[in-house]
Write an enzyme that holds these catalytic residues in place. Sequence first.
Site, mmCIF file in Angstrom:
data_model
loop_
_atom_site.group_PDB
_atom_site.id
_atom_site.type_symbol
_atom_site.label_atom_id
_atom_site.label_comp_id
_atom_site.label_asym_id
_atom_site.label_seq_id
_atom_site.Cartn_x
_atom_site.Cartn_y
_atom_site.Cartn_z
ATOM 1 N N SER A 140 45.411 35.750 45.288
ATOM 2 C CA SER A 140 44.510 36.689 44.608
ATOM 3 C C SER A 140 44.777 36.687 43.110
ATOM 4 C CB SER A 140 44.777 38.097 45.148
ATOM 5 O OG SER A 140 43.971 39.048 44.491
ATOM 6 N N TYR A 153 50.244 45.898 47.074
ATOM 7 C CA TYR A 153 49.350 44.760 47.357
ATOM 8 C C TYR A 153 49.654 43.612 46.398
ATOM 9 C CZ TYR A 153 45.042 42.048 47.995
ATOM 10 O OH TYR A 153 44.146 41.034 48.245
HETATM 11 P P1 NDP Z 1 38.067 40.964 55.302
HETATM 12 O O1 NDP Z 1 38.626 42.307 55.600
HETATM 13 O O2 NDP Z 1 36.609 40.740 55.475
HETATM 14 O O3 NDP Z 1 38.853 39.859 56.137
HETATM 15 C C1 NDP Z 1 40.219 39.963 56.448
HETATM 16 C C2 NDP Z 1 40.511 39.038 57.613
HETATM 17 O O4 NDP Z 1 41.909 39.138 57.910
HETATM 18 C C3 NDP Z 1 39.746 39.447 58.864
HETATM 19 O O5 NDP Z 1 39.334 38.309 59.571
HETATM 20 C C4 NDP Z 1 40.799 40.213 59.671
HETATM 21 O O6 NDP Z 1 40.542 40.071 61.040
HETATM 22 C C5 NDP Z 1 42.052 39.415 59.281
HETATM 23 N N1 NDP Z 1 43.265 40.160 59.547
HETATM 24 C C6 NDP Z 1 43.703 41.305 58.969
HETATM 25 N N2 NDP Z 1 44.857 41.684 59.515
HETATM 26 C C7 NDP Z 1 45.165 40.756 60.466
HETATM 27 C C8 NDP Z 1 46.226 40.590 61.381
HETATM 28 N N3 NDP Z 1 47.235 41.467 61.455
HETATM 29 N N4 NDP Z 1 46.211 39.518 62.211
HETATM 30 C C9 NDP Z 1 45.199 38.630 62.173
HETATM 31 N N5 NDP Z 1 44.171 38.720 61.323
HETATM 32 C C10 NDP Z 1 44.148 39.779 60.483
HETATM 33 O O7 NDP Z 1 38.502 40.660 53.804
HETATM 34 P P2 NDP Z 1 38.540 39.322 52.891
HETATM 35 O O8 NDP Z 1 37.753 38.245 53.488
HETATM 36 O O9 NDP Z 1 38.246 39.778 51.524
HETATM 37 O O10 NDP Z 1 40.100 38.975 52.950
HETATM 38 C C11 NDP Z 1 40.621 37.678 53.197
HETATM 39 C C12 NDP Z 1 41.794 37.416 52.266
HETATM 40 O O11 NDP Z 1 41.312 37.391 50.909
HETATM 41 C C13 NDP Z 1 42.903 38.462 52.281
HETATM 42 O O12 NDP Z 1 44.150 37.812 52.285
HETATM 43 C C14 NDP Z 1 42.709 39.216 50.971
HETATM 44 O O13 NDP Z 1 43.910 39.779 50.495
HETATM 45 C C15 NDP Z 1 42.206 38.093 50.083
HETATM 46 N N6 NDP Z 1 41.500 38.494 48.882
HETATM 47 C C16 NDP Z 1 40.340 39.224 48.940
HETATM 48 C C17 NDP Z 1 39.692 39.626 47.790
HETATM 49 C C18 NDP Z 1 38.463 40.471 47.825
HETATM 50 O O14 NDP Z 1 38.062 40.974 46.759
HETATM 51 N N7 NDP Z 1 37.803 40.661 48.951
HETATM 52 C C19 NDP Z 1 40.210 39.249 46.464
HETATM 53 C C20 NDP Z 1 41.407 38.452 46.504
HETATM 54 C C21 NDP Z 1 42.015 38.101 47.670
HETATM 55 P P3 NDP Z 1 40.831 41.190 62.177
HETATM 56 O O15 NDP Z 1 40.681 42.536 61.544
HETATM 57 O O16 NDP Z 1 39.792 40.863 63.201
HETATM 58 O O17 NDP Z 1 42.208 40.887 62.644
#
Ligand code: NDP
Length: 247
Positions: A140, A153
């Site tokens: 990020s 975070y």
């Molecule tokens: P979402 O919340 O849409 O996606 C997060 C994903 O992570 C989901 O598929 C969720 O699936 C999965 N997840 C969360 N916890 C777990 C767990 N314990 N085990 C398995 N899977 C898990 O958000 P984003 O797509 O934005 O996030 C994806 C990545 O991008 C993250 O690492 C986030 O920190 C990073 N990011 C996002 C930004 C943004 O602005 N959106 C900016 C910079 C980085 P489920 O809940 O089904 O398990």
Amino acid sequence: MSKIKDKVVVIMGASSGIGEATTKKLAQEGARLVIAARREDRLKSLVESLPNVEISFLVADVTNKEKVQAVVDFAVEKYGRVDVMYNNAGVMPLALLSENRFDEWRQMLEINIMGVLNGIAAALPIMKKQQSGHIITTDSVAGHIVMPTAAVYCGTKFAVRAIMEGLRQEEHENNIRTTMISPGAVDTELPKSFNDPQMVEMLKETASIEGFGLRPEDIADAVAYAINTPESVAINEILIRPTKQSM
Ligand code: NDP
């Protein structure tokens, strides 16, 4: 021809946002996919939306190292190899440190850091055996700068950047490529992990700034670019902000 075609790609955190968009993008490019997350219904409907694609899903929590290993083992049993391990799962329950949200701190450390380490641990042995492989993580902009409410975070994303750089130094001689995808604001479900009432209020205000964030598809394009380079090229980090994001 796309170098993504027929690659065996494992994506952790594929049920929404960036992981979902990347699954769709790589499916279009002909990858063979094994995807995982906790929400079975979302994974199932994603797979069903991709007919004629070589794709399987498993339910796995990235904090459970046996479950993460089982996802990688499934890919190895099915295809004999793993070309790309994408550790994308993450949560971001923002709040001031003074709120003492111990459970959320622990959850961020467990998912955002240990989840990535569990993915690396599961994929590294097969990649070393293959003398080829590519480990990708969603880091990020928050891995580069610190903001109030995001101390923990940001700490997790700084940590992941250190871990990925260490991995690069230790494993480049085994022909293992490493990539951090480091987005600014992306319009996904991530803010759903906010529990602090003040942050929820702030989110409502930001959400009204329509079209500010990147689309998850913009990030999926960056992932595809990193995978699609020749094996002799390692794109170690891609930092992507919305043009109008200042920090
Ligand atoms: P979402 O919340 O849409 O996606 C997060 C994903 O992570 C989901 O598929 C969720 O699936 C999965 N997840 C969360 N916890 C777990 C767990 N314990 N085990 C398995 N899977 C898990 O958000 P984003 O797509 O934005 O996030 C994806 C990545 O991008 C993250 O690492 C986030 O920190 C990073 N990011 C996002 C930004 C943004 O602005 N959106 C900016 C910079 C980085 P489920 O809940 O089904 O398990």
